[in-house]
Design a protein around this motif. Structure first.
Motif, PDB file in Angstrom:
ATOM      1  N   ALA A  42       8.171  -4.616  -7.430  1.00 58.35           N
ATOM      2  CA  ALA A  42       7.109  -3.945  -8.177  1.00 58.35           C
ATOM      3  C   ALA A  42       6.824  -2.560  -7.602  1.00 58.35           C
ATOM      4  O   ALA A  42       6.766  -2.381  -6.390  1.00 58.35           O
ATOM      5  N   ARG A  43       6.697  -1.583  -8.494  1.00 61.84           N
ATOM      6  CA  ARG A  43       6.290  -0.206  -8.189  1.00 61.84           C
ATOM      7  C   ARG A  43       7.280   0.516  -7.271  1.00 61.84           C
ATOM      8  O   ARG A  43       6.944   1.514  -6.663  1.00 61.84           O
ATOM      9  N   SER A  44       8.521   0.013  -7.184  1.00 64.52           N
ATOM     10  CA  SER A  44       9.520   0.668  -6.342  1.00 64.52           C
ATOM     11  C   SER A  44      10.302   1.732  -7.103  1.00 64.52           C
ATOM     12  O   SER A  44      11.123   2.441  -6.514  1.00 64.52           O
ATOM     13  N   GLY A  45      10.060   1.826  -8.402  1.00 63.83           N
ATOM     14  CA  GLY A  45      10.811   2.796  -9.202  1.00 63.83           C
ATOM     15  C   GLY A  45      10.056   3.173 -10.453  1.00 63.83           C
ATOM     16  O   GLY A  45       8.907   2.775 -10.671  1.00 63.83           O
ATOM     17  N   LEU A  46      10.718   3.963 -11.286  1.00 63.74           N
ATOM     18  CA  LEU A  46      10.199   4.317 -12.597  1.00 63.74           C
ATOM     19  C   LEU A  46      11.012   3.561 -13.635  1.00 63.74           C
ATOM     20  O   LEU A  46      12.228   3.733 -13.729  1.00 63.74           O
ATOM     21  N   PHE A  47      10.346   2.705 -14.398  1.00 63.61           N
ATOM     22  CA  PHE A  47      10.981   1.886 -15.422  1.00 63.61           C
ATOM     23  C   PHE A  47      10.306   2.239 -16.744  1.00 63.61           C
ATOM     24  O   PHE A  47       9.172   1.815 -16.992  1.00 63.61           O
ATOM     25  N   CYS A  48      10.978   3.012 -17.565  1.00 59.50           N
ATOM     26  CA  CYS A  48      10.307   3.665 -18.682  1.00 59.50           C
ATOM     27  C   CYS A  48      11.218   3.691 -19.908  1.00 59.50           C
ATOM     28  O   CYS A  48      12.426   3.920 -19.799  1.00 59.50           O
ATOM     29  N   SER A  49      10.635   3.468 -21.101  1.00 58.18           N
ATOM     30  CA  SER A  49      11.361   3.597 -22.362  1.00 58.18           C
ATOM     31  C   SER A  49      10.549   4.457 -23.318  1.00 58.18           C
ATOM     32  O   SER A  49       9.311   4.392 -23.325  1.00 58.18           O
ATOM     33  N   VAL A  50      11.253   5.254 -24.122  1.00 59.90           N
ATOM     34  CA  VAL A  50      10.602   6.115 -25.105  1.00 59.90           C
ATOM     35  C   VAL A  50      11.244   5.880 -26.463  1.00 59.90           C
ATOM     36  O   VAL A  50      12.421   5.508 -26.562  1.00 59.90           O
ATOM     37  N   LEU A  51      10.470   6.110 -27.513  1.00 56.51           N
ATOM     38  CA  LEU A  51      10.931   5.907 -28.884  1.00 56.51           C
ATOM     39  C   LEU A  51      11.077   7.261 -29.570  1.00 56.51           C
ATOM     40  O   LEU A  51      10.111   8.033 -29.645  1.00 56.51           O
ATOM     41  N   LEU A  52      12.280   7.554 -30.060  1.00 54.68           N
ATOM     42  CA  LEU A  52      12.583   8.853 -30.659  1.00 54.68           C
ATOM     43  C   LEU A  52      13.179   8.670 -32.052  1.00 54.68           C
ATOM     44  O   LEU A  52      13.909   7.709 -32.309  1.00 54.68           O
ATOM     45  N   THR A  53      12.881   9.615 -32.941  1.00 54.00           N
ATOM     46  CA  THR A  53      13.465   9.640 -34.287  1.00 54.00           C
ATOM     47  C   THR A  53      14.084  11.021 -34.509  1.00 54.00           C
ATOM     48  O   THR A  53      13.449  11.902 -35.073  1.00 54.00           O
ATOM     49  N   PRO A  54      15.327  11.216 -34.078  1.00 54.15           N
ATOM     50  CA  PRO A  54      15.948  12.551 -34.154  1.00 54.15           C
ATOM     51  C   PRO A  54      16.200  13.040 -35.573  1.00 54.15           C
ATOM     52  O   PRO A  54      16.231  14.257 -35.816  1.00 54.15           O
ATOM     53  N   GLY A  55      16.425  12.121 -36.512  1.00 53.64           N
ATOM     54  CA  GLY A  55      16.739  12.544 -37.876  1.00 53.64           C
ATOM     55  C   GLY A  55      15.493  12.936 -38.648  1.00 53.64           C
ATOM     56  O   GLY A  55      14.375  12.608 -38.235  1.00 53.64           O
ATOM     57  N   PRO A  56      15.675  13.668 -39.785  1.00 57.51           N
ATOM     58  CA  PRO A  56      16.933  14.162 -40.336  1.00 57.51           C
ATOM     59  C   PRO A  56      17.398  15.492 -39.720  1.00 57.51           C
ATOM     60  O   PRO A  56      18.416  16.035 -40.150  1.00 57.51           O
ATOM     61  N   ALA A  57      16.663  15.986 -38.738  1.00 55.13           N
ATOM     62  CA  ALA A  57      17.039  17.276 -38.153  1.00 55.13           C
ATOM     63  C   ALA A  57      18.391  17.210 -37.455  1.00 55.13           C
ATOM     64  O   ALA A  57      19.120  18.205 -37.395  1.00 55.13           O
ATOM     65  N   VAL A  58      18.736  16.042 -36.918  1.00 54.35           N
ATOM     66  CA  VAL A  58      19.981  15.886 -36.165  1.00 54.35           C
ATOM     67  C   VAL A  58      20.876  14.869 -36.876  1.00 54.35           C
ATOM     68  O   VAL A  58      20.456  13.731 -37.095  1.00 54.35           O
ATOM     69  N   PRO A  59      22.109  15.237 -37.237  1.00 51.83           N
ATOM     70  CA  PRO A  59      23.020  14.265 -37.857  1.00 51.83           C
ATOM     71  C   PRO A  59      23.271  13.084 -36.932  1.00 51.83           C
ATOM     72  O   PRO A  59      23.322  13.221 -35.704  1.00 51.83           O
ATOM     73  N   GLY A  60      23.435  11.915 -37.525  1.00 50.04           N
ATOM     74  CA  GLY A  60      23.649  10.699 -36.743  1.00 50.04           C
ATOM     75  C   GLY A  60      24.867  10.769 -35.841  1.00 50.04           C
ATOM     76  O   GLY A  60      24.909  10.113 -34.793  1.00 50.04           O
ATOM     77  N   THR A  61      25.861  11.574 -36.211  1.00 50.13           N
ATOM     78  CA  THR A  61      27.071  11.695 -35.394  1.00 50.13           C
ATOM     79  C   THR A  61      26.801  12.343 -34.049  1.00 50.13           C
ATOM     80  O   THR A  61      27.625  12.225 -33.133  1.00 50.13           O
TER      81      THR A  61
ATOM     82  N   LEU B 295       0.808  -1.223   0.000  1.00 47.48           N
ATOM     83  CA  LEU B 295       0.000   0.000   0.000  1.00 47.48           C
ATOM     84  C   LEU B 295       0.840   1.271   0.000  1.00 47.48           C
ATOM     85  O   LEU B 295       0.330   2.344  -0.304  1.00 47.48           O
ATOM     86  N   GLU B 296       2.125   1.164   0.347  1.00 45.41           N
ATOM     87  CA  GLU B 296       2.996   2.328   0.278  1.00 45.41           C
ATOM     88  C   GLU B 296       3.512   2.563  -1.137  1.00 45.41           C
ATOM     89  O   GLU B 296       4.195   3.550  -1.394  1.00 45.41           O
ATOM     90  N   ARG B 297       3.186   1.644  -2.046  1.00 47.46           N
ATOM     91  CA  ARG B 297       3.602   1.755  -3.439  1.00 47.46           C
ATOM     92  C   ARG B 297       2.385   1.591  -4.343  1.00 47.46           C
ATOM     93  O   ARG B 297       2.184   0.538  -4.962  1.00 47.46           O
ATOM     94  N   PRO B 298       1.548   2.611  -4.446  1.00 44.45           N
ATOM     95  CA  PRO B 298       0.343   2.512  -5.278  1.00 44.45           C
ATOM     96  C   PRO B 298       0.701   2.441  -6.761  1.00 44.45           C
ATOM     97  O   PRO B 298       1.766   2.899  -7.173  1.00 44.45           O
ATOM     98  N   PRO B 299      -0.185   1.862  -7.571  1.00 49.90           N
ATOM     99  CA  PRO B 299       0.073   1.783  -9.016  1.00 49.90           C
ATOM    100  C   PRO B 299      -0.019   3.149  -9.672  1.00 49.90           C
ATOM    101  O   PRO B 299      -0.641   4.077  -9.147  1.00 49.90           O
ATOM    102  N   LEU B 300       0.618   3.275 -10.824  1.00 50.82           N
ATOM    103  CA  LEU B 300       0.528   4.499 -11.606  1.00 50.82           C
ATOM    104  C   LEU B 300      -0.880   4.629 -12.188  1.00 50.82           C
ATOM    105  O   LEU B 300      -1.546   3.642 -12.483  1.00 50.82           O
TER     106      LEU B 300
END
Length: 299
Positions: free
Chosen positions: A93-112, A21-26
């Protein structure tokens, strides 16, 4: 994605959302209302109960055409979270933030310049956590977050950036973030680990923490992308340098081939590499390494 354990569902059981109960779900619906907006970076947000790795799941979805740029995948529990050098870790469970995001930086940002993404994420996470939790993590190059617990440096979390591609071939990056929020002393996987709770943070509510982190990440990513990934023009180089606990320290760098380099970490170069002034003279930029902060006596 790893399926939940079979058998009758018990919300207060070991894998249930109310087992502690000290770790409620998101609150997934509230998070979507706050973060998925018409003109914002985030296009889709999902909260999974339990999975092996959010990075692996999101990479697979991207390749299969089931995830677009701006997708956010969060897990209440990860059983096979991955870090650099193939390390794995897990947390209650629920003791932290475990998160992934999907990004497409190009073509605005060179791959280097894509190598700056994990450093950008470090700055964004530190800003977001400081704003809500009242504790500012320090940055350990290249992808760790540190807090002070009982006078000692402890690892709060880490960041993992992995290149992938969308189903149409567009180059993309999956950026994973793991932050220990309410991990208790008895739950630490190793003595070097820490959490916001153990660092004395007055706020450990994961909902506002996650909102702040993702908003900060969107802000920094937007600035960086507007400046074609230029770390100086976007302010990223200055912000990372100011928050980096590695710079100015004596370090031991364990390089991928097994070579070891000792010296003082003196700067970051334009590609985000750590420049080490070696004990024997000369400066060497390091693109990838396991960094150990040494005591003043070199130990």
């Amino acid at each position: 994605m790893t399926p939940p354990p079979s058998g009758p569902y018990d919300p207060t059981g070991p894998s249930g959302p109310w087992s502690d109960l000290e770790r409620p779900p998101l609150n997934a619906a509230a998070l979507r209302r706050a973060l998925v907006t018409e003109d914002g970076l985030w296009t889709r947000l999902e909260v999974a109960g339990i999975t092996g790795s959010t990075n692996a799941d999101l990479r697979e979805r991207a390749r299969e055409g089931h995830a677009a740029a701006g997708s956010v995948l969060i897990a209440e529990e990860q059983t096979q979270g991955r870090g650099r050098l193939g390390r794995t870790w897990s947390a209650p469970a629920r003791s932290g933030l475990f998160c992934s995001v999907l990004l497409t930086p190009g073509p605005a940002v060179p791959g280097t310049r894509w190598g700056w993404l994990p450093l950008l994420a470090g700055v964004a996470v530190a800003d977001g956590v400081a704003r809500v939790a009242g504790v500012r993590p320090a940055l350990k190059w290249p992808n760790d977050l540190l807090v002070t617990v009982d006078g000692a440096e402890r690892k709060l979390g880490g960041i993992l950036a992995e290149r992938t591609a969308l189903a149409d071939g567009t180059a993309a990056v999956v950026l994973g973030m793991g932050i220990n929020v309410s991990l208790r002393a008895a739950e630490l996987p190793v003595p070097e680990a820490g959490s916001l709770l153990l660092a004395g943070a007055p706020v450990t509510d994961r909902d506002p923490l996650l909102r702040a982190v993702l908003r900060s990440l969107a802000d920094w990513y937007g600035r960086w992308r507007t400046e074609a990934g230029d770390p100086a023009a976007s302010g990223l180089l200055e912000a990372y340098t100011a928050g980096c606990a590695t710079l100015g320290r004596r370090v031991r760098a364990l390089l991928p081939g097994g070579e070891e380099l000792r010296g003082e970490a003196v700067a970051l170069d334009g590609d985000g590499r750590l420049v080490i002034a070696a004990a024997g003279g000369g400066r060497q930029p390091v693109a990838a390494a396991d960094i150990v902060h040494l005591r003043p006596d070199g130990g």
